[in-house]
Design a protein around this motif. Structure first.
Motif, mmCIF file in Angstrom:
data_model
loop_
_atom_site.group_PDB
_atom_site.id
_atom_site.type_symbol
_atom_site.label_atom_id
_atom_site.label_comp_id
_atom_site.label_asym_id
_atom_site.label_seq_id
_atom_site.Cartn_x
_atom_site.Cartn_y
_atom_site.Cartn_z
ATOM 1 N N TRP A 15 -9.073 -12.653 -1.042
ATOM 2 C CA TRP A 15 -9.305 -11.678 0.027
ATOM 3 C C TRP A 15 -9.460 -12.380 1.382
ATOM 4 N N LEU A 18 -6.113 -13.347 2.594
ATOM 5 C CA LEU A 18 -5.333 -12.170 2.959
ATOM 6 C C LEU A 18 -5.826 -11.552 4.269
ATOM 7 N N LEU A 19 -7.129 -11.552 4.469
ATOM 8 C CA LEU A 19 -7.677 -11.013 5.716
ATOM 9 C C LEU A 19 -7.221 -11.810 6.934
ATOM 10 N N VAL A 29 -5.532 -3.994 4.877
ATOM 11 C CA VAL A 29 -6.277 -5.028 4.155
ATOM 12 C C VAL A 29 -7.773 -4.856 4.406
ATOM 13 N N ARG A 30 -8.158 -4.645 5.665
ATOM 14 C CA ARG A 30 -9.581 -4.447 5.976
ATOM 15 C C ARG A 30 -10.130 -3.202 5.276
ATOM 16 N N TYR A 33 -10.529 -3.962 1.568
ATOM 17 C CA TYR A 33 -11.662 -4.865 1.359
ATOM 18 C C TYR A 33 -12.992 -4.123 1.499
ATOM 19 N N PRO A 43 -6.175 -9.210 -4.901
ATOM 20 C CA PRO A 43 -5.125 -8.678 -4.032
ATOM 21 C C PRO A 43 -3.927 -9.623 -3.962
ATOM 22 N N VAL A 45 0.320 -9.745 -2.186
ATOM 23 C CA VAL A 45 1.283 -9.108 -1.291
ATOM 24 C C VAL A 45 2.691 -9.456 -1.734
ATOM 25 N N LEU A 50 0.705 -4.064 -0.298
ATOM 26 C CA LEU A 50 -0.576 -4.569 -0.791
ATOM 27 C C LEU A 50 -0.758 -4.089 -2.226
#
Length: 125
Positions: A15, A18-19, A29-30, A33, A43, A45, A50
């Motif tokens: 995460w 990814l963030l 994404v946010r 999460y 997660p 991609v 996603l």
């Protein structure tokens, strides 16, 4: 070996990466999460989509819907298979809610391993 702690660490690292990534819409994404049920999944991609897996390794599970960008803005929620359409969402939060509502029964934290390992755990449990 503390596999629960390891799973938590592996998932959190994924995460975190990814963030900070630009491989998928940052807002989605946010929002994912921020949803505790999705934050415990692994997660990944692909093709600007996603995805969420119930295991940390490949092959991943393919039993959770995914979020794709919609041409013109917003998102499409589909899956778990590519032939299944869930719906359109104008906001990241709405797309995340659609996925969270469709999690498989008993879905919890992703396990360390792959989908075959998850299947074995299900048989044993």
């Amino acid at each position: 070996m503390d596999t629960a702690g390891t799973a938590k660490d592996v998932i959190e690292t994924a995460w975190t990466r990814l963030l900070a990534s630009d491989r998928v819409d940052a807002g989605v994404v946010r929002a994912a999460y921020a949803e505790p049920r999705l934050r415990q999944l692994f997660p990944w991609v692909g093709m600007w989509e996603l995805h969420f897996s119930r295991c940390t390794g490949h092959p991943c599970t393919w039993d959770v819907p995914y979020i794709a960008p919609r041409r013109g803005g917003g998102f499409v929620v589909a899956g778990p298979s590519r032939a299944e359409y869930v719906g359109d969402a104008d906001t990241a939060e709405a797309a995340v809610a659609m996925v969270a509502e469709r999690l498989p029964p008993g879905c919890g934290r992703a396990i360390v391993g792959n989908r075959h390992d998850l299947a074995v755990l299900k048989e044993e449990g």
